[in-house]
Design a protein around this motif. Structure first.
Motif, PDB file in Angstrom:
ATOM      1  N   TRP A  61       0.743  -1.208  -0.055  1.00 39.44           N
ATOM      2  CA  TRP A  61      -0.138   0.081   0.172  1.00 39.44           C
ATOM      3  C   TRP A  61       0.898   1.321  -0.018  1.00 39.44           C
ATOM      4  CZ3 TRP A  61      -5.077   1.408  -0.494  1.00 39.44           C
ATOM      5  CH2 TRP A  61      -5.881   0.391  -0.663  1.00 39.44           C
ATOM      6  N   GLN A  62       1.987   1.217   0.583  1.00 32.64           N
ATOM      7  CA  GLN A  62       2.778   2.461   0.612  1.00 32.64           C
ATOM      8  C   GLN A  62       3.892   2.476  -0.432  1.00 32.64           C
ATOM      9  OE1 GLN A  62       4.119   2.713   4.748  1.00 32.64           O
ATOM     10  NE2 GLN A  62       2.345   3.866   5.389  1.00 32.64           N
ATOM     11  N   GLN A  63       4.506   1.580  -0.581  1.00 34.31           N
ATOM     12  CA  GLN A  63       5.451   1.327  -1.595  1.00 34.31           C
ATOM     13  C   GLN A  63       4.956   1.101  -2.961  1.00 34.31           C
ATOM     14  OE1 GLN A  63       8.242  -1.499  -0.072  1.00 34.31           O
ATOM     15  NE2 GLN A  63       8.121  -0.430   2.065  1.00 34.31           N
ATOM     16  N   ASN A  64       3.590   0.662  -3.318  1.00 37.20           N
ATOM     17  CA  ASN A  64       2.963   0.192  -4.441  1.00 37.20           C
ATOM     18  C   ASN A  64       3.904  -0.734  -4.996  1.00 37.20           C
ATOM     19  OD1 ASN A  64       0.885   1.964  -4.075  1.00 37.20           O
ATOM     20  ND2 ASN A  64       2.034   3.669  -4.581  1.00 37.20           N
ATOM     21  N   ARG A  65       4.579  -1.742  -4.425  1.00 39.25           N
ATOM     22  CA  ARG A  65       5.300  -2.730  -4.859  1.00 39.25           C
ATOM     23  C   ARG A  65       4.714  -3.433  -6.255  1.00 39.25           C
ATOM     24  NH1 ARG A  65       9.864  -5.458  -3.337  1.00 39.25           N
ATOM     25  NH2 ARG A  65      10.195  -7.727  -4.056  1.00 39.25           N
ATOM     26  N   ARG A  67       2.046  -2.256  -8.360  1.00 37.47           N
ATOM     27  CA  ARG A  67       1.417  -1.386  -9.068  1.00 37.47           C
ATOM     28  C   ARG A  67       2.383  -0.668 -10.107  1.00 37.47           C
ATOM     29  NH1 ARG A  67      -2.513   2.242  -5.275  1.00 37.47           N
ATOM     30  NH2 ARG A  67      -3.214   3.190  -7.306  1.00 37.47           N
ATOM     31  N   ASP A  69       4.114   2.017 -12.424  1.00 33.85           N
ATOM     32  CA  ASP A  69       4.364   3.392 -12.199  1.00 33.85           C
ATOM     33  C   ASP A  69       3.855   4.269 -13.715  1.00 33.85           C
ATOM     34  OD1 ASP A  69       5.123   5.886 -11.418  1.00 33.85           O
ATOM     35  OD2 ASP A  69       7.409   5.809 -11.921  1.00 33.85           O
ATOM     36  N   LEU A  81      -2.614   7.976 -10.285  1.00 33.98           N
ATOM     37  CA  LEU A  81      -2.193   6.672 -10.086  1.00 33.98           C
ATOM     38  C   LEU A  81      -3.312   5.701 -10.169  1.00 33.98           C
ATOM     39  CD1 LEU A  81       0.283   4.768 -10.043  1.00 33.98           C
ATOM     40  CD2 LEU A  81       0.128   5.045  -7.499  1.00 33.98           C
ATOM     41  N   PHE A  83      -5.820   2.143 -10.009  1.00 34.49           N
ATOM     42  CA  PHE A  83      -5.643   0.916  -9.302  1.00 34.49           C
ATOM     43  C   PHE A  83      -5.748   0.077 -10.380  1.00 34.49           C
ATOM     44  CE2 PHE A  83      -5.977   1.351  -4.981  1.00 34.49           C
ATOM     45  CZ  PHE A  83      -6.404   2.794  -4.458  1.00 34.49           C
ATOM     46  N   HIS A  85      -3.144  -3.056 -12.095  1.00 33.28           N
ATOM     47  CA  HIS A  85      -2.128  -4.267 -12.002  1.00 33.28           C
ATOM     48  C   HIS A  85      -1.694  -4.822 -13.317  1.00 33.28           C
ATOM     49  CE1 HIS A  85      -3.680  -3.703  -7.667  1.00 33.28           C
ATOM     50  NE2 HIS A  85      -2.207  -3.656  -7.284  1.00 33.28           N
ATOM     51  N   SER A 205      -6.952  -6.902  -1.577  1.00 30.50           N
ATOM     52  CA  SER A 205      -6.031  -5.990  -2.330  1.00 30.50           C
ATOM     53  C   SER A 205      -4.457  -6.587  -2.138  1.00 30.50           C
ATOM     54  CB  SER A 205      -6.089  -4.681  -1.378  1.00 30.50           C
ATOM     55  OG  SER A 205      -5.436  -4.803  -0.229  1.00 30.50           O
ATOM     56  N   ALA A 362      -1.601   5.128   4.481  1.00 30.21           N
ATOM     57  CA  ALA A 362      -1.214   5.472   3.007  1.00 30.21           C
ATOM     58  C   ALA A 362      -2.401   6.574   2.632  1.00 30.21           C
ATOM     59  CB  ALA A 362      -1.434   4.309   2.060  1.00 30.21           C
TER      60      ALA A 362
END
Length: 512
Positions: A61-65, A67, A69, A81, A83, A85, A205, A362
């Motif tokens: 959720w914080q680093q959006n690993r 998702r 860029d 940004l 949602f 994937h 999520s 987040a």
């Protein structure tokens, strides 16, 4: 004009090329894997690795690993940004695996405060056999009978996931108030059994580290690849569909793969990139025969975008720690239809997976982590969801530089506000002191649908009732693009069921 890619080199030929590996594309690949047809799945992302970060709220959720860029533009040209994937399995890798059938009357014309939700070109009974098949394939656990909006149907293939003790206590209280809480239909692999789903707090999520969630990768793509006739390309982005001189048939797909431009030839092309990216792909595929975008004689490609009106809700009690681990088991559909003094439908309520401090932070980065951890440990999480209506002004377009623009102005707002109020009152009656709400608004693209509507009339729809383009005879679209209306429940199972129906139609009429 959108900037074009370099001329591709010609690659190989397949009977079917499927662009996208999510609920629609992954299911389609599985359905065709036993036919003997050569099938290529084109996925712009890669497989999600099974790693500790799968279940790390900060990483997700914080680093959006997981998702990309990638920024889309809103109607005012501001980047956001989304949602989305781009991975094998698509957005299903991160869904909460709530697999609802549309309600029977969702297929009919329904009057709302802001207008009419249009009828579908098929009815519930048409799709019911494929709903049955979809529930078996995705191992849907549920219980029929307690939901007032349930249609007559065959039994669920798997029993409902039991409520944890605290959630069961809330269910009992709601029933005493005259409401009809029911079990959420959930796609999980052998929940609570050895080797199956462990009913953890990182499902909704999060990708499943042990592959026990019913996502398209686990249930469809991986089994399909056991067939020697099915191939998967990852890191392969489809830029354009190419037609013959008549414009009536797609002959190839231009793909960027590992930095190389290639053209793959196909007898049949199935697009399943998600409602936004599928519309964008057809718009980028404009040519002399299709100057406004491929299959766009109706002028509707990209238009009628819908995404649901959704509000996350955290009910909080300062003295009651919530011990529940797997919380996402309850649904309330008492407000789904008009009635009981309501002139119009309000929508659907469901419990959500447990919030984590990193998720709360987040959303509210100004709060310290300890405060977020303390708050969510004393909360219970819900979602209020209402139908939005198709409007041609709500649309997906492609900028000259190739960027996607999503122009969206919510409608049906008043009923959704009323549903949020009803949910708050319900939670206050259950003893919670306060209810915090949050909506991601235009950035919430998880339930995107409607951009390539299906119907009987080529003048008022893009696809026919089997999701075949009216204009291009060997082009199909099997994600939520085809939805004429959004209803007010999760769209995943309907995408899956229609993909199975389209696959059967393909086998009978198009594949030799």
């Amino acid at each position: 004009m959108v900037a074009s890619a370099p001329d591709p080199s010609t690659s190989e030929h397949f009977d079917v090329v499927i662009v996208g590996s999510g609920a629609g594309g992954g299911t389609m690949a599985h359905a065709l894997s036993s036919t003997g047809a050569s099938v290529l799945i084109v996925e712009r992302g890669h497989a999600v690795p099974q790693e500790p970060e799968n279940w790390d709220p900060a990483a997700v959720w914080q680093q959006n690993r997981y998702r990309p860029d990638e920024r889309w533009l809103d109607g005012r040209g501001r980047p956001f940004l989304p949602f989305v994937h781009y991975v094998v399995g698509g957005n299903t890798k991160f869904w909460g695996s709530v697999l609802y059938r549309l309600r029977r009357d969702d297929f009919d014309e329904i009057e709302h405060v802001d207008g009419v939700s249009p009828a579908w070109p098929i009815d519930y009974d048409t799709l019911a056999p494929w709903y049955d098949e979809a529930e078996r394939l995705y191992q849907v656990h549920g219980q029929h009978g307690s939901d007032p909006t349930d249609a007559e149907r065959s039994p669920f293939p798997y029993p409902a996931v039991p409520h944890e003790p605290m959630i069961l206590g809330l269910v009992n209280k709601l029933e005493k108030e005259g409401l009809h809480p029911s079990h959420l239909p959930l796609g999980l692999v052998s929940p609570g059994l050895p080797g199956g789903c462990i009913l953890c707090s990182t499902c909704n999520s999060f990708p499943c580290r042990i592959r026990a969630k019913s996502d398209a990768d686990t249930m469809c793509v991986e089994p399909a690849l056991a067939s020697p006739t099915v191939e998967l390309w990852t890191g392969a982005r489809a830029h354009r569909l190419v037609t013959d001189d008549s414009g009536r048939r797609v002959t190839g797909v231009d793909i960027e793969r590992s930095g190389e431009q290639v053209r793959v030839h196909a007898d049949t092309v199935v697009v399943a990139c998600g409602a936004v990216n599928s519309a964008a792909l057809l718009l980028r595929s404009a040519n002399e025969r299709h100057p406004d975008g491929l299959g766009n004689s109706s002028g509707l490609v990209g238009k009628r975008y819908m995404a649901h009106l959704s509000t996350m809700m955290e009910a909080f009690h300062p003295f009651n720690v919530n011990p529940t681990v797997f919380q996402k088991t309850v649904s309330i559909n008492d407000f789904y239809r008009a009635g009981a003094g309501r002139e119009f439908p309000l929508g659907h309520i469901q419990s959500q997976g447990r919030a984590h401090g990193a998720i709360a932070q987040a959303v509210a980065p100004f709060l310290p982590r300890w405060a977020c951890d303390s708050f969510v440990s004393r909360g219970v999480d819900w979602l209020a969801m209402s139908e939005d209506l198709p409007r041609e002004s709500n649309r997906v377009t492609v900028e000259p530089d190739g960027r996607i623009r999503v122009t969206y102005r919510p409608n049906n707002v008043a009923p959704h506000a009323a549903l949020v109020i009803e949910t708050k009152k319900m939670l206050k009656r259950l003893g919670y002191w306060t209810v915090i709400t949050h909506s991601f608004k235009v950035q919430n693209t998880t339930h995107q649908c409607g951009t390539l509507v299906f119907g009987d009339d080529p003048k008022t729809s893009v696809l026919d009732p089997f999701c075949r383009s009216h204009d291009v005879e060997n082009l199909f679209v099997v994600d939520a693009s085809f939805f004429p209306s959004s209803a007010a429940v999760n769209p995943g199972l309907t995408i899956i069921a229609q993909a199975l129906r389209v696959a059967d139609h393909l086998v009978e009429h198009d594949l030799n």
